[in-house]
Design an enzyme around this catalytic site. Sequence first.
Site, PDB file in Angstrom:
ATOM      1  CG  ASP A 270      41.174  15.026 -28.419  1.00  0.00           C
ATOM      2  OD1 ASP A 270      40.163  14.638 -29.024  1.00  0.00           O
ATOM      3  OD2 ASP A 270      42.168  15.554 -28.990  1.00  0.00           O
ATOM      4  CB  ILE A 271      46.466  13.707 -28.955  1.00  0.00           C
ATOM      5  CG1 ILE A 271      47.961  13.634 -28.772  1.00  0.00           C
ATOM      6  CG2 ILE A 271      46.083  14.143 -30.339  1.00  0.00           C
ATOM      7  CD1 ILE A 271      48.647  12.570 -29.655  1.00  0.00           C
TER       8      ILE A 271
ATOM      9  CG  ASN B  78      32.960  15.979 -34.326  1.00  0.00           C
ATOM     10  OD1 ASN B  78      32.102  16.826 -34.105  1.00  0.00           O
ATOM     11  ND2 ASN B  78      34.178  16.056 -33.835  1.00  0.00           N
TER      12      ASN B  78
ATOM     13  CG  HIS C 290      35.631   9.367 -31.358  1.00  0.00           C
ATOM     14  ND1 HIS C 290      35.819   8.973 -32.664  1.00  0.00           N
ATOM     15  CD2 HIS C 290      35.739  10.709 -31.339  1.00  0.00           C
ATOM     16  CE1 HIS C 290      36.046  10.045 -33.401  1.00  0.00           C
ATOM     17  NE2 HIS C 290      35.988  11.119 -32.630  1.00  0.00           N
ATOM     18  CG  MET C 291      30.110  10.990 -26.640  1.00  0.00           C
ATOM     19  SD  MET C 291      28.813  10.188 -25.675  1.00  0.00           S
ATOM     20  CE  MET C 291      29.658  10.050 -24.137  1.00  0.00           C
ATOM     21  CG  HIS C 292      34.849  14.733 -29.036  1.00  0.00           C
ATOM     22  ND1 HIS C 292      36.161  15.100 -29.219  1.00  0.00           N
ATOM     23  CD2 HIS C 292      34.454  14.168 -30.209  1.00  0.00           C
ATOM     24  CE1 HIS C 292      36.528  14.784 -30.447  1.00  0.00           C
ATOM     25  NE2 HIS C 292      35.517  14.224 -31.071  1.00  0.00           N
TER      26      HIS C 292
END
Length: 108
Positions: free
Chosen positions: A31-32, A88, A101-103
Amino acid sequence: MEKSCTFCQIIGGEKPTEFLYQDESLVVFKDIRPHAPVHLLIVPKRHIRSLNDLKDEDKEIVAEMILRAQKIAKEQKISDSGYKILFNVERGGGQVIFHLHMHLLGGW
Ligand code: 5GP
Ligand code: ZN
């Protein structure tokens, strides 16, 4: 592939991004704007807007995402200390990139 989608651009190579892992169905990258010492995104290559858009026939990709998180967590040595996986969903759920997407968050 959605031209205006940041994650489709990353997957398509238009936005240079280092992949920690990739296969025919998903990619993993940092993640940026990390919210944890390890903050990775597990992203299906196919453009799906959000969790709300998943269908019964998408079971396989969801299972692949979760099992990949487990394996990457082990590689990143955050399995034993613990981690979170998070989706989210839509604006009220904090989603800002409308490509599923999954964090994966951990390393505390
Ligand atoms: P969401 O809030 O939609 O679940 O999370 C999207 C995540 O993507 C955010 O945590 C944000 O920091 C990350 N992100 C947005 N644009 C980029 C980008 O161009 N490259 C990378 N590596 N991460 C991004
Ligand atoms: Zn996309």
